[in-house]
Write a protein that holds these residues in place. Structure first.
Motif, PDB file in Angstrom:
ATOM      1  N   PHE A   1      51.932  47.384  41.199  1.00  0.00           N
ATOM      2  CA  PHE A   1      50.807  46.793  41.932  1.00  0.00           C
ATOM      3  C   PHE A   1      49.710  47.841  42.100  1.00  0.00           C
ATOM      4  CE2 PHE A   1      53.761  48.470  45.081  1.00  0.00           C
ATOM      5  CZ  PHE A   1      52.947  49.217  45.918  1.00  0.00           C
ATOM      6  N   LEU A   2      48.467  47.350  42.322  1.00  0.00           N
ATOM      7  CA  LEU A   2      47.349  48.233  42.574  1.00  0.00           C
ATOM      8  C   LEU A   2      47.251  48.539  44.056  1.00  0.00           C
ATOM      9  CD1 LEU A   2      46.607  47.586  39.647  1.00  0.00           C
ATOM     10  CD2 LEU A   2      44.243  47.253  40.358  1.00  0.00           C
ATOM     11  N   ASP A   3      46.760  49.729  44.371  1.00  0.00           N
ATOM     12  CA  ASP A   3      46.671  50.142  45.773  1.00  0.00           C
ATOM     13  C   ASP A   3      45.405  50.986  45.960  1.00  0.00           C
ATOM     14  OD1 ASP A   3      47.221  50.639  48.416  1.00  0.00           O
ATOM     15  OD2 ASP A   3      48.620  52.267  48.003  1.00  0.00           O
ATOM     16  N   PHE A   4      44.270  50.309  46.224  1.00  0.00           N
ATOM     17  CA  PHE A   4      43.009  51.029  46.421  1.00  0.00           C
ATOM     18  C   PHE A   4      43.004  51.727  47.771  1.00  0.00           C
ATOM     19  CE2 PHE A   4      41.601  48.223  43.024  1.00  0.00           C
ATOM     20  CZ  PHE A   4      40.735  49.048  42.309  1.00  0.00           C
ATOM     21  N   LYS A   5      42.621  53.003  47.754  1.00  0.00           N
ATOM     22  CA  LYS A   5      42.545  53.794  48.977  1.00  0.00           C
ATOM     23  C   LYS A   5      41.219  54.544  49.020  1.00  0.00           C
ATOM     24  CE  LYS A   5      47.548  54.541  49.271  1.00  0.00           C
ATOM     25  NZ  LYS A   5      48.644  55.542  49.281  1.00  0.00           N
ATOM     26  N   VAL A   6      40.839  54.996  50.201  1.00  0.00           N
ATOM     27  CA  VAL A   6      39.606  55.772  50.346  1.00  0.00           C
ATOM     28  C   VAL A   6      39.774  57.119  49.647  1.00  0.00           C
ATOM     29  CG1 VAL A   6      38.054  56.925  51.952  1.00  0.00           C
ATOM     30  CG2 VAL A   6      38.961  54.653  52.513  1.00  0.00           C
TER      31      VAL A   6
ATOM     32  N   SER B   1      42.794  57.106  28.687  1.00  0.00           N
ATOM     33  CA  SER B   1      42.860  56.687  27.292  1.00  0.00           C
ATOM     34  C   SER B   1      41.549  56.036  26.871  1.00  0.00           C
ATOM     35  CB  SER B   1      44.009  55.688  27.103  1.00  0.00           C
ATOM     36  OG  SER B   1      43.685  54.437  27.698  1.00  0.00           O
ATOM     37  N   VAL B   2      41.485  55.631  25.602  1.00  0.00           N
ATOM     38  CA  VAL B   2      40.314  54.902  25.105  1.00  0.00           C
ATOM     39  C   VAL B   2      40.541  53.403  25.163  1.00  0.00           C
ATOM     40  CG1 VAL B   2      39.519  56.763  23.602  1.00  0.00           C
ATOM     41  CG2 VAL B   2      41.180  55.101  22.728  1.00  0.00           C
ATOM     42  N   CYS B   3      41.598  52.977  25.850  1.00  0.00           N
ATOM     43  CA  CYS B   3      41.902  51.554  25.952  1.00  0.00           C
ATOM     44  C   CYS B   3      41.029  50.897  27.015  1.00  0.00           C
ATOM     45  CB  CYS B   3      43.375  51.349  26.304  1.00  0.00           C
ATOM     46  SG  CYS B   3      44.517  52.096  25.106  1.00  0.00           S
ATOM     47  N   ASP B   4      40.815  49.599  26.865  1.00  0.00           N
ATOM     48  CA  ASP B   4      40.006  48.847  27.809  1.00  0.00           C
ATOM     49  C   ASP B   4      40.895  48.128  28.823  1.00  0.00           C
ATOM     50  OD1 ASP B   4      37.384  49.536  26.919  1.00  0.00           O
ATOM     51  OD2 ASP B   4      37.703  48.291  25.156  1.00  0.00           O
ATOM     52  N   SER B   5      40.303  47.227  29.605  1.00  0.00           N
ATOM     53  CA  SER B   5      40.979  46.676  30.791  1.00  0.00           C
ATOM     54  C   SER B   5      41.745  45.398  30.491  1.00  0.00           C
ATOM     55  CB  SER B   5      39.948  46.383  31.883  1.00  0.00           C
ATOM     56  OG  SER B   5      39.236  47.537  32.230  1.00  0.00           O
ATOM     57  N   PRO B   6      43.056  45.388  30.782  1.00  0.00           N
ATOM     58  CA  PRO B   6      43.853  44.175  30.588  1.00  0.00           C
ATOM     59  C   PRO B   6      43.663  43.185  31.737  1.00  0.00           C
ATOM     60  CG  PRO B   6      45.247  45.940  31.393  1.00  0.00           C
ATOM     61  CD  PRO B   6      43.892  46.538  31.177  1.00  0.00           C
ATOM     62  N   HIS B   7      44.029  41.945  31.488  1.00  0.00           N
ATOM     63  CA  HIS B   7      43.901  40.900  32.504  1.00  0.00           C
ATOM     64  C   HIS B   7      44.764  41.190  33.725  1.00  0.00           C
ATOM     65  CE1 HIS B   7      41.248  37.702  31.145  1.00  0.00           C
ATOM     66  NE2 HIS B   7      41.647  37.947  29.916  1.00  0.00           N
ATOM     67  N   ASN B   8      45.958  41.696  33.531  1.00  0.00           N
ATOM     68  CA  ASN B   8      46.826  41.977  34.682  1.00  0.00           C
ATOM     69  C   ASN B   8      46.132  42.895  35.677  1.00  0.00           C
ATOM     70  OD1 ASN B   8      48.938  40.467  33.677  1.00  0.00           O
ATOM     71  ND2 ASN B   8      49.962  42.196  32.700  1.00  0.00           N
ATOM     72  N   PHE B   9      45.436  43.863  35.145  1.00  0.00           N
ATOM     73  CA  PHE B   9      44.707  44.822  35.967  1.00  0.00           C
ATOM     74  C   PHE B   9      43.538  44.149  36.680  1.00  0.00           C
ATOM     75  CE2 PHE B   9      40.990  47.742  35.872  1.00  0.00           C
ATOM     76  CZ  PHE B   9      41.374  48.611  36.893  1.00  0.00           C
ATOM     77  N   LEU B  10      42.725  43.401  35.931  1.00  0.00           N
ATOM     78  CA  LEU B  10      41.539  42.777  36.519  1.00  0.00           C
ATOM     79  C   LEU B  10      41.900  41.691  37.523  1.00  0.00           C
ATOM     80  CD1 LEU B  10      39.179  42.625  33.415  1.00  0.00           C
ATOM     81  CD2 LEU B  10      39.113  44.222  35.331  1.00  0.00           C
ATOM     82  N   ASP B  11      43.018  41.014  37.308  1.00  0.00           N
ATOM     83  CA  ASP B  11      43.471  40.029  38.295  1.00  0.00           C
ATOM     84  C   ASP B  11      43.613  40.680  39.665  1.00  0.00           C
ATOM     85  OD1 ASP B  11      43.602  38.104  36.327  1.00  0.00           O
ATOM     86  OD2 ASP B  11      45.778  38.183  36.090  1.00  0.00           O
ATOM     87  N   GLU B  12      44.186  41.865  39.693  1.00  0.00           N
ATOM     88  CA  GLU B  12      44.422  42.535  40.979  1.00  0.00           C
ATOM     89  C   GLU B  12      43.153  43.190  41.526  1.00  0.00           C
ATOM     90  OE1 GLU B  12      47.889  44.501  42.020  1.00  0.00           O
ATOM     91  OE2 GLU B  12      49.186  43.504  40.557  1.00  0.00           O
ATOM     92  N   VAL B  13      42.280  43.664  40.630  1.00  0.00           N
ATOM     93  CA  VAL B  13      41.001  44.227  41.082  1.00  0.00           C
ATOM     94  C   VAL B  13      40.203  43.172  41.836  1.00  0.00           C
ATOM     95  CG1 VAL B  13      38.737  45.059  40.322  1.00  0.00           C
ATOM     96  CG2 VAL B  13      40.817  46.013  39.315  1.00  0.00           C
ATOM     97  N   PHE B  14      40.102  41.990  41.258  1.00  0.00           N
ATOM     98  CA  PHE B  14      39.307  40.947  41.898  1.00  0.00           C
ATOM     99  C   PHE B  14      40.011  40.359  43.115  1.00  0.00           C
ATOM    100  CE2 PHE B  14      36.744  41.445  38.179  1.00  0.00           C
ATOM    101  CZ  PHE B  14      35.464  41.088  38.603  1.00  0.00           C
ATOM    102  N   ALA B  15      41.318  40.372  43.123  1.00  0.00           N
ATOM    103  CA  ALA B  15      42.040  39.966  44.338  1.00  0.00           C
ATOM    104  C   ALA B  15      41.739  40.937  45.467  1.00  0.00           C
ATOM    105  CB  ALA B  15      43.537  39.904  44.062  1.00  0.00           C
TER     106      ALA B  15
END
Length: 391
Positions: A376-381, A64-78
């Motif tokens: 929840f976010l789940d970063f993978k290779v 989408s053309v939407c930007d990043s919410p705090h809920n998302f960035l909280d988990e990115v930085f965690a």
């Protein structure tokens, strides 16, 4: 006589303990993002006539053309501070501010400053912040008027204060105060040259062509060449970082014609000291191979999209340099974080390598659509460069 003390600031230096660093780009924090809204409104307001269009998720909305919410960035930085804490430094190639494209909610100057402050607070809040160095740069959405910036931008003074926790001594760096660019000896043997690509950007009408003596881009590229010459004399390797690369995904030139030619020639002629180039802006993974070809004047570009695409070079091409665009944190595609490995052993010379030589990188991604389902976010290779390209 009383001893004298120096007021000269000493920029923070990274250790080379881990031989790893992170490159991230295009955070685009949005204070006004609202889950359950219509993406047509940049995820700011619900569609009262057709609630089925209110598809904005808790963590954002893929594509989408939407930007990043705090809920998302909280988990990115965690994730960064917990799962990727064993790094020496972070290159952040800009665009903290949200896009100013919502006609129903124009971005104010005060909101832009809040965006910058909150992204800095995210970095500063990482529990390993004191052990690493974070180097940010200007993006085209980080300035008061989208795509528009001149030398001696008044925002620079404010941003100097906001970025003070990074320990970069910017208030004592003339090139930063005038033009928003600077260099830093990040670890012994490695120099980061941080370009303000707004000075080169074709869409920036406040910057003249680089062929004009004393222009924004002309002054920066002259400084850039001097930095490269110094690195060559001192036998250091250079990491070049900036926001906007010279070409876009379709190979369209993004720099003014003269700026493009000067930049490409500099990169080509100093390929022996430039070990890596790290850009953002596209919001997608892209590698650009810079090469020469017999009978063709100057340097040529060939870009491709990893991990599926491969470079298609002429058989007689000689590759001289590689430019790396990292996927964005922004959800234009699945959010990505890249972790590089570099030579950090003082015994490297035994193997014919220098401190700072890039050894490999790993691209991590998270499935945003699935994240909104799972909660929840789940970063993978996603891929590893050595396996995908035989680096």
């Amino acid at each position: 006589a009383a001893p004298t003390t120096s007021s000269v600031c000493k920029p923070k230096k990274a250790s080379s303990r881990y031989g790893r660093f992170i490159h991230i780009s295009d955070i685009h924090i949005d204070e006004t993002y609202q889950p359950g809204t219509d993406p047509v409104t940049q995820c700011h307001r619900p569609n009262v006539d057709d609630p089925s269009k209110n598809t904005a998720g808790t963590y954002g909305l893929l594509g989408s053309v939407c930007d990043s919410p705090h809920n998302f960035l909280d988990e990115v930085f965690a994730y960064l501070e917990n799962d990727q804490r064993k790094v020496d430094f972070i290159l952040y190639s800009g665009d903290s501010g949200r896009h100013d494209r919502d006609a129903g909610h124009a971005r104010t100057y005060e909101e832009l400053l809040i965006d910058h402050q909150q992204v800095t607070d995210y970095f500063k809040g990482m529990n390993n912040f004191n052990d690493i160095v974070v180097i940010p740069t200007w993006g085209n959405n980080d300035v008061a008027g989208k795509d528009q910036q001149s030398m001696n931008d008044t925002l620079t003074t404010t941003l100097t204060d906001i970025w003070r926790p990074y320990g970069l001594c910017l208030d004592e760096t003339p090139t930063w105060l005038e033009g928003g660019y600077f260099s830093l000896d990040i670890v012994n043997g490695i120099k980061v040259v941080n370009l303000n690509t707004m000075s080169l950007f074709d869409a920036n009408k406040l910057a003249q062509e680089c062929t004009i003596s004393g222009s924004f881009g002309n002054k920066m590229l002259s400084w850039f060449e001097a930095e490269l010459q110094e690195a060559r004399r001192e036998k250091k390797l250079v990491y070049v970082m900036g926001h906007i690369p010279p070409i876009d995904r379709g190979a369209k030139k993004l720099y003014k014609a003269g700026c493009y030619e000067q930049f490409v020639n500099l990169v080509g002629h100093y390929a022996d000291v430039i070990e890596g180039q790290f850009f953002g802006h596209h919001n997608q993974d892209q590698i650009s191979v810079i090469y020469t070809q017999p009978g063709v004047a100057g340097f040529q570009f060939e870009s491709f999209r990893p991990p599926l695409e491969k470079p298609q070079l002429p058989a007689d091409a000689t590759v001289v340099e590689v430019m790396l665009n990292t996927p964005s944190i922004l959800q234009a595609g699945n959010p990505g974080i890249r972790v590089y490995e570099y030579e950090n052993s003082w015994f490297a010379w035994l193997f014919g390598r220098k401190i700072g030589k890039l050894l490999d990188y790993t691209q991590y991604m998270t499935d945003l659509t699935q994240n909104n389902i799972d909660g929840f976010l789940d970063f993978k290779v996603e891929y590893r460069a050595s396996k995908t390209y035989g680096l």
